[in-house]
Design a protein around this motif. Structure first.
Motif, PDB file in Angstrom:
ATOM      1  N   PRO A 134       0.806  -1.229   0.000  1.00  0.00           N
ATOM      2  CA  PRO A 134       0.000   0.000   0.000  1.00  0.00           C
ATOM      3  C   PRO A 134       0.835   1.272   0.000  1.00  0.00           C
ATOM      4  CG  PRO A 134      -0.873  -1.584   1.562  1.00  0.00           C
ATOM      5  CD  PRO A 134       0.448  -2.118   1.125  1.00  0.00           C
ATOM      6  N   PHE A 182      -3.746   5.158  -2.928  1.00  0.00           N
ATOM      7  CA  PHE A 182      -3.912   3.735  -2.732  1.00  0.00           C
ATOM      8  C   PHE A 182      -4.808   3.163  -3.839  1.00  0.00           C
ATOM      9  CE2 PHE A 182      -3.465   5.057   1.854  1.00  0.00           C
ATOM     10  CZ  PHE A 182      -2.175   4.556   2.002  1.00  0.00           C
ATOM     11  N   THR A 184      -6.404  -2.083  -2.352  1.00  0.00           N
ATOM     12  CA  THR A 184      -5.850  -1.761  -1.033  1.00  0.00           C
ATOM     13  C   THR A 184      -6.911  -1.170  -0.121  1.00  0.00           C
ATOM     14  OG1 THR A 184      -3.571  -1.494  -1.771  1.00  0.00           O
ATOM     15  CG2 THR A 184      -4.244  -0.220   0.159  1.00  0.00           C
ATOM     16  N   THR A 220      -7.995   8.658  -2.105  1.00  0.00           N
ATOM     17  CA  THR A 220      -7.483   8.056  -0.869  1.00  0.00           C
ATOM     18  C   THR A 220      -8.252   8.582   0.351  1.00  0.00           C
ATOM     19  OG1 THR A 220      -5.287   7.702  -1.771  1.00  0.00           O
ATOM     20  CG2 THR A 220      -5.470   7.814   0.621  1.00  0.00           C
TER      21      THR A 220
END
Length: 255
Positions: free
Chosen positions: A214, A224, A228, A255
């Motif tokens: 990650p 990410f 993930t 993210t």
């Protein structure tokens, strides 16, 4: 530094005595004027020393409290068919009195120390004495006597190792974890000019199992991946550069 009474009590409780293995130990981070050390003595008096010039010495035994025998066997690599004979010990040193202490490391500076190991045929009655002070005295006698610790020679070795530590690595004998390479990617510069870190030799599966994948995505892609984001994190990064990168990723992507 931790006082000798603590180590005396720890040694009295260690499972080593009940198993017929090393029967006594002496750890003195605060008695020797020049060295901190741990000594582990076997029933016949054969004694191994682990020492350094730092302030902290860690002595850790599995099997000390009853019920830890399985852990001691497991860490010693003992199979189920030979359970009950494993002896496992950690002997560590550091620049701080204990693992609970911290110490400053100025920006782009280095902290170095040298650890040494040595063995002596000690006098069993002295090194295994129930009088802990006598055991300590004999340990000091061994180190100060013929064939003991030559402090000048130790100082010469330390100077040589300090000078050698700045030389570039010419051959990598063993590869550790990929965190150093990942941090170099984050900073955009080498952590130390004499060291070599590489992340290319780790497979994607390995990086995922280590919890590195990650953070590699975040450094490389700025965010990410969706895969993930569906998993629980396998590791955590808490330094300011990582925090800043997370903030930018949250602002600029999903993210």
């Amino acid at each position: 530094p931790v006082g000798q009474d603590y180590f005396a009590r720890l040694c009295d409780k260690t499972d080593f005595r009940r198993r017929g293995g090393p029967a006594h130990c002496a750890a003195v981070p605060d008695r020797s004027p020049t060295l901190a050390y741990i000594a582990l003595a076997h029933p016949d008096g054969f004694t191994t020393f682990h020492g350094h010039r730092g302030e902290g010495t860690k002595f850790y035994l599995h099997g000390a409290p009853q019920g830890d025998n399985f852990i001691q066997d497991f860490m010693a690599g003992v199979s189920d068919g030979a359970a009950g004979v494993g002896l496992y010990m950690e002997a560590q040193t550091g620049v701080a009195p204990s693992q609970m202490h911290v110490f400053p490391v100025p920006r782009r500076s280095q902290v170095q120390w040298t650890e040494w190991f040595k063995a002596f045929p000690a006098e069993p009655a002295a090194i295994l004495s129930p009088n802990y002070t006598r055991a300590i005295e004999h340990a000091e006698e061994l180190m100060a006597g013929p064939g003991g610790i030559d402090l000048q020679h130790l100082a010469d070795i330390e100077r040589f190792l300090q000078a050698s530590s700045s030389l570039p690595v010419s051959e990598v004998l063993s590869v550790g974890l990929p965190w150093g390479a990942l941090h170099e990617m984050l900073l955009g510069r080498p952590l130390a000019p004499q060291l070599r870190f590489s992340i290319d030799e780790f497979s994607p599966t390995t990086l995922q199992s280590m919890g590195v994948a990650p953070w590699l995505e975040l450094v490389r892609d700025g965010k990410f991946s969706q895969a993930t984001l569906t998993r629980l994190p396998g590791s955590f990064e808490v330094s300011q550069p990582w925090h800043d990168l997370l903030q930018r990723s949250a602002r600029d992507s999903s993210t």
